[in-house]
Motif scaffolding. Structure first.
Motif, PDB file in Angstrom:
ATOM      1  N   LEU A   1      48.133  32.812  52.528  1.00 16.74           N
ATOM      2  CA  LEU A   1      46.970  32.850  51.640  1.00 16.74           C
ATOM      3  C   LEU A   1      46.888  31.481  50.923  1.00 16.74           C
ATOM      4  O   LEU A   1      47.797  31.107  50.187  1.00 16.74           O
ATOM      5  CB  LEU A   1      47.095  33.967  50.603  1.00 16.74           C
ATOM      6  N   ALA A   2      45.825  30.773  51.184  1.00 14.91           N
ATOM      7  CA  ALA A   2      45.611  29.467  50.540  1.00 14.91           C
ATOM      8  C   ALA A   2      44.521  29.614  49.479  1.00 14.91           C
ATOM      9  O   ALA A   2      43.475  30.235  49.738  1.00 14.91           O
ATOM     10  CB  ALA A   2      45.209  28.410  51.553  1.00 14.91           C
ATOM     11  N   LEU A   3      44.749  29.060  48.318  1.00 11.07           N
ATOM     12  CA  LEU A   3      43.761  29.129  47.231  1.00 11.07           C
ATOM     13  C   LEU A   3      43.797  27.823  46.436  1.00 11.07           C
ATOM     14  O   LEU A   3      44.791  27.100  46.422  1.00 11.07           O
ATOM     15  CB  LEU A   3      44.009  30.339  46.335  1.00 11.07           C
ATOM     16  N   VAL A   4      42.689  27.560  45.768  1.00 14.52           N
ATOM     17  CA  VAL A   4      42.553  26.336  44.962  1.00 14.52           C
ATOM     18  C   VAL A   4      42.365  26.745  43.507  1.00 14.52           C
ATOM     19  O   VAL A   4      41.482  27.574  43.196  1.00 14.52           O
ATOM     20  CB  VAL A   4      41.378  25.480  45.447  1.00 14.52           C
ATOM     21  N   SER A   5      43.170  26.173  42.617  1.00  9.61           N
ATOM     22  CA  SER A   5      43.127  26.527  41.191  1.00  9.61           C
ATOM     23  C   SER A   5      42.310  25.492  40.416  1.00  9.61           C
ATOM     24  O   SER A   5      42.426  24.285  40.638  1.00  9.61           O
ATOM     25  CB  SER A   5      44.546  26.594  40.620  1.00  9.61           C
ATOM     26  N   ARG A   6      41.489  26.000  39.478  1.00 11.09           N
ATOM     27  CA  ARG A   6      40.789  25.122  38.543  1.00 11.09           C
ATOM     28  C   ARG A   6      41.199  25.562  37.137  1.00 11.09           C
ATOM     29  O   ARG A   6      40.690  26.545  36.587  1.00 11.09           O
ATOM     30  CB  ARG A   6      39.276  25.243  38.723  1.00 11.09           C
TER      31      ARG A   6
ATOM     32  N   GLN B   1      44.246  28.756  28.389  1.00 13.85           N
ATOM     33  CA  GLN B   1      43.224  29.288  29.283  1.00 13.85           C
ATOM     34  C   GLN B   1      43.819  29.626  30.665  1.00 13.85           C
ATOM     35  O   GLN B   1      44.525  28.823  31.254  1.00 13.85           O
ATOM     36  CB  GLN B   1      42.100  28.255  29.430  1.00 13.85           C
ATOM     37  N   ALA B   2      43.527  30.843  31.123  1.00 13.25           N
ATOM     38  CA  ALA B   2      44.035  31.284  32.436  1.00 13.25           C
ATOM     39  C   ALA B   2      43.350  30.505  33.553  1.00 13.25           C
ATOM     40  O   ALA B   2      42.145  30.257  33.495  1.00 13.25           O
ATOM     41  CB  ALA B   2      43.775  32.778  32.623  1.00 13.25           C
ATOM     42  N   PRO B   3      44.116  30.080  34.570  1.00 16.95           N
ATOM     43  CA  PRO B   3      43.509  29.347  35.689  1.00 16.95           C
ATOM     44  C   PRO B   3      42.578  30.250  36.484  1.00 16.95           C
ATOM     45  O   PRO B   3      42.777  31.459  36.576  1.00 16.95           O
ATOM     46  CB  PRO B   3      44.709  28.904  36.520  1.00 16.95           C
ATOM     47  N   VAL B   4      41.570  29.654  37.088  1.00 17.42           N
ATOM     48  CA  VAL B   4      40.594  30.393  37.894  1.00 17.42           C
ATOM     49  C   VAL B   4      40.438  29.685  39.226  1.00 17.42           C
ATOM     50  O   VAL B   4      40.874  28.546  39.397  1.00 17.42           O
ATOM     51  CB  VAL B   4      39.227  30.490  37.173  1.00 17.42           C
ATOM     52  N   LEU B   5      39.825  30.389  40.160  1.00 17.50           N
ATOM     53  CA  LEU B   5      39.585  29.808  41.479  1.00 17.50           C
ATOM     54  C   LEU B   5      38.546  28.706  41.392  1.00 17.50           C
ATOM     55  O   LEU B   5      37.538  28.829  40.684  1.00 17.50           O
ATOM     56  CB  LEU B   5      39.107  30.879  42.459  1.00 17.50           C
ATOM     57  N   ASP B   6      38.807  27.639  42.123  1.00 16.81           N
ATOM     58  CA  ASP B   6      37.850  26.547  42.221  1.00 16.81           C
ATOM     59  C   ASP B   6      37.011  26.790  43.455  1.00 16.81           C
ATOM     60  O   ASP B   6      37.509  26.785  44.585  1.00 16.81           O
ATOM     61  CB  ASP B   6      38.596  25.218  42.318  1.00 16.81           C
ATOM     62  N   THR B   7      35.738  27.024  43.243  1.00 17.15           N
ATOM     63  CA  THR B   7      34.844  27.339  44.370  1.00 17.15           C
ATOM     64  C   THR B   7      33.885  26.206  44.686  1.00 17.15           C
ATOM     65  O   THR B   7      32.879  26.394  45.361  1.00 17.15           O
ATOM     66  CB  THR B   7      34.040  28.614  44.042  1.00 17.15           C
ATOM     67  N   GLY B   8      34.199  25.034  44.203  1.00 20.45           N
ATOM     68  CA  GLY B   8      33.316  23.910  44.444  1.00 20.45           C
ATOM     69  C   GLY B   8      33.546  23.301  45.816  1.00 20.45           C
ATOM     70  O   GLY B   8      34.483  23.642  46.548  1.00 20.45           O
TER      71      GLY B   8
ATOM     72  N   ARG C   1      34.765  30.028  49.066  1.00 20.54           N
ATOM     73  CA  ARG C   1      35.312  28.691  49.276  1.00 20.54           C
ATOM     74  C   ARG C   1      36.579  28.448  48.473  1.00 20.54           C
ATOM     75  O   ARG C   1      37.288  27.465  48.714  1.00 20.54           O
ATOM     76  CB  ARG C   1      34.264  27.639  48.901  1.00 20.54           C
ATOM     77  N   GLY C   2      36.914  29.328  47.481  1.00 28.38           N
ATOM     78  CA  GLY C   2      38.099  29.101  46.676  1.00 28.38           C
ATOM     79  C   GLY C   2      39.370  29.655  47.286  1.00 28.38           C
ATOM     80  O   GLY C   2      40.475  29.335  46.800  1.00 28.38           O
ATOM     81  N   ALA C   3      39.308  30.455  48.303  1.00 32.22           N
ATOM     82  CA  ALA C   3      40.501  31.051  48.925  1.00 32.22           C
ATOM     83  C   ALA C   3      40.245  31.234  50.409  1.00 32.22           C
ATOM     84  O   ALA C   3      39.113  31.383  50.856  1.00 32.22           O
ATOM     85  CB  ALA C   3      40.829  32.400  48.257  1.00 32.22           C
ATOM     86  N   ARG C   4      41.351  31.262  51.208  1.00 27.82           N
ATOM     87  CA  ARG C   4      41.203  31.384  52.663  1.00 27.82           C
ATOM     88  C   ARG C   4      42.526  31.863  53.254  1.00 27.82           C
ATOM     89  O   ARG C   4      43.594  31.535  52.731  1.00 27.82           O
ATOM     90  CB  ARG C   4      40.811  30.038  53.280  1.00 27.82           C
ATOM     91  N   GLN C   5      42.402  32.639  54.328  1.00 27.86           N
ATOM     92  CA  GLN C   5      43.567  33.066  55.092  1.00 27.86           C
ATOM     93  C   GLN C   5      43.876  32.011  56.150  1.00 27.86           C
ATOM     94  O   GLN C   5      43.013  31.612  56.921  1.00 27.86           O
ATOM     95  CB  GLN C   5      43.296  34.414  55.785  1.00 27.86           C
ATOM     96  N   LEU C   6      45.158  31.532  56.157  1.00 31.97           N
ATOM     97  CA  LEU C   6      45.576  30.533  57.141  1.00 31.97           C
ATOM     98  C   LEU C   6      46.559  31.191  58.133  1.00 31.97           C
ATOM     99  O   LEU C   6      47.380  32.016  57.729  1.00 31.97           O
ATOM    100  CB  LEU C   6      46.253  29.340  56.433  1.00 31.97           C
ATOM    101  N   VAL C   7      46.459  30.796  59.410  1.00 33.61           N
ATOM    102  CA  VAL C   7      47.336  31.343  60.454  1.00 33.61           C
ATOM    103  C   VAL C   7      48.070  30.175  61.092  1.00 33.61           C
ATOM    104  O   VAL C   7      47.448  29.213  61.579  1.00 33.61           O
ATOM    105  CB  VAL C   7      46.539  32.115  61.524  1.00 33.61           C
TER     106      VAL C   7
END
Length: 478
Positions: free
Chosen positions: A126-131, A37-44, A112-118
């Protein structure tokens, strides 16, 4: 433990193995599906908290602090990518996950699953969370994007259900085979019992090959039982026929004597003598039949006491000599007794008298014409032995196994037509039953130098306890 136990054990073991393989296969398919199964963004909410922590760490602690935090974090899985889409920890990141994060940021900057960090030096990340193991909220991604309406856990659940169903079906199959095997054998046995109850005692299982299991042995035991019952029924029919035949002859002579007395009153005395002889003959036959019946129905000897066989044989021989008219003490005796002192056994004296008297009288009747009847009584290891030897014509070898059967009167070799055969053929049968009831054995064989030898072996059994239950009470003598 028998073969039937192992069939039960192996069948249940195979069912358990099949169930284990099926359930294990279902879990293996689940794991395989998870890995594919391909990983997806965790938006929790945990993903949003992790991204806030990563942003604060990068702003206040710098890149080294962020790398340390990401290295220690296990859940959720946070990736921080530079402008070349390389993770700052060097971990592989699926391209589908990167494209999903960029698309989500373009469509909704507050995802909520991804965000730009400076960083403090102005570098952008680019920060992201994998589920990896959770289904996406919008569907499963295909080659061209998510497939609406498709639950990615559906295939996994189908695989698990298929494995469990296969295990259950395999268990049911083994159980059905085991039930069929035993029910088939039990139905065959039930059919055999029904046939036996209807009178059909033909063998049904002896034709099958040897071996098998306890049910096969039970079938062969049933055939042996039916064979014994068939022999007993045939014996009862023969006995009834023989009794009818033996009773018909004296009854016919009685009727003839009565008719003669009516027709010729002057000969009434001879007719009464004939009636008396036939009545005595019938009384003796009925008494022997009753004794034989009691011996066959008894399960043991109830009356036991010490019996001196030498004294018993001497008394029987004295009676036989008197009946034979041996009154001259100087004449050569026709019955010779050789005994080694006192030879004692434990048993019923009346029954032993009957058995020995029948054997000795049979030898005197058929064998004394060729010389003296010799009787030897000796103590042997474990008991006593009595041999009755005559010098008669002997018995045809083919008839020797049958002389102890009721109503069987063997033809002697000197008289093959059986013209001189007298009696009812019950004496030796009664003798055999008495000896067997005492735990002994009786055999007959032709002597090498002519005549017949009957050997009786009796064990030196201890007397039974006083007050023992009465299994056999016969006190009749001939």
């Amino acid at each position: 433990m028998g073969r039937l136990f192992w069939k039960f054990f192996l069948s249940i073991l195979l069912a358990q193995v099949a169930a284990t393989i099926g359930i294990g296969g279902a879990f293996w398919l689940r794991d395989q599906a998870r890995q594919r199964q391909a990983p997806v963004l965790d938006t929790g909410p945990p993903a949003a908290i992790a991204l806030d922590a990563a942003a604060a760490t990068l702003k206040h602690g710098g890149m080294s602090a962020l790398q340390g935090m990401l290295a220690e974090m296990r859940r959720p899985q946070v990736f921080v990518l530079d402008t070349r889409h390389k993770d700052i920890l060097g971990r592989p990141v699926p391209d589908e996950l990167v494209r999903e994060a960029e698309r989500s940021l373009r469509e909704d900057g507050a995802v909520r699953g991804a965000r730009q960090l400076v960083a403090s030096d102005g570098s952008r990340y680019l920060a992201l969370v994998s589920r990896r193991f959770g289904p996406p909220q919008q569907g499963v991604r295909g080659r061209g994007g998510p497939v609406p309406g498709m639950d990615p856990g559906w295939g996994r659940r189908v695989g698990q259900a298929a494995g469990i169903i296969a295990a259950v079906l395999a268990s049911l199959l083994f159980a059905a085979l085991l039930a069929w095997y035993f029910s088939r054998r039990i139905r065959a046995l039930r059919s055999a019992f029904d046939a036996a109850a209807a009178g059909d005692l033909a063998p049904r299982f002896t034709a099958r090959p040897a071996g098998g299991d306890e049910l096969s042995d039970l079938g062969r035991d049933f055939d042996r039982m039916s064979g014994q019952l068939r022999m007993l029924m045939d014996g009862q029919r023969r006995l009834l026929h023989d009794v009818s035949h033996e009773l018909r002859s004296p009854l016919a002579r009685l009727q003839a004597a009565v008719g003669l007395a009516h027709q010729q009153p002057e000969k009434i005395a001879s007719s009464l003598d004939r009636i008396e002889r036939e009545s005595i003959r019938m009384d003796k036959l009925v008494g022997e039949l009753l004794t034989l019946s009691r011996l066959e129905a008894a399960s043991g000897i109830a009356r036991r006491e010490a019996v001196d066989l030498a004294e018993l044989v001497d008394a029987i021989a004295a009676d036989a000599r008197f009946e034979a008219g041996e009154t001259d003490p100087d004449a050569t005796p026709r019955i010779i007794v050789e005994a080694e002192g006192c030879v004692s056994v434990s048993g019923d004296p009346d029954l032993l008298w009957s058995a020995l008297e029948n054997v000795i009288r049979n030898a005197v009747k058929h064998g004394a014409g060729g010389g003296a009847v010799r009787i030897t009584v000796a103590a042997v290891r474990g008991g006593a032995r009595i041999d009755v030897l005559d010098r008669g014509p002997g018995i045809a070898p083919a008839e020797l196994p049958h002389i102890f059967e009721p109503f069987y009167r063997a033809n002697h070799r000197a008289d093959p037509a059986g013209a001189s055969v007298d009696g009812h053929g019950l004496g030796l049968a009664i003798a055999q039953r008495v000896v067997l009831a005492h735990g002994g054995a009786i055999t007959a064989a032709n002597r090498a130098d002519g005549g017949l030898q009957v050997r009786i072996s009796l064990p030196a059994a201890e007397p039974g306890p006083a007050g023992a239950p009465q299994a056999l009470m016969i006190a009749q003598k001939w």
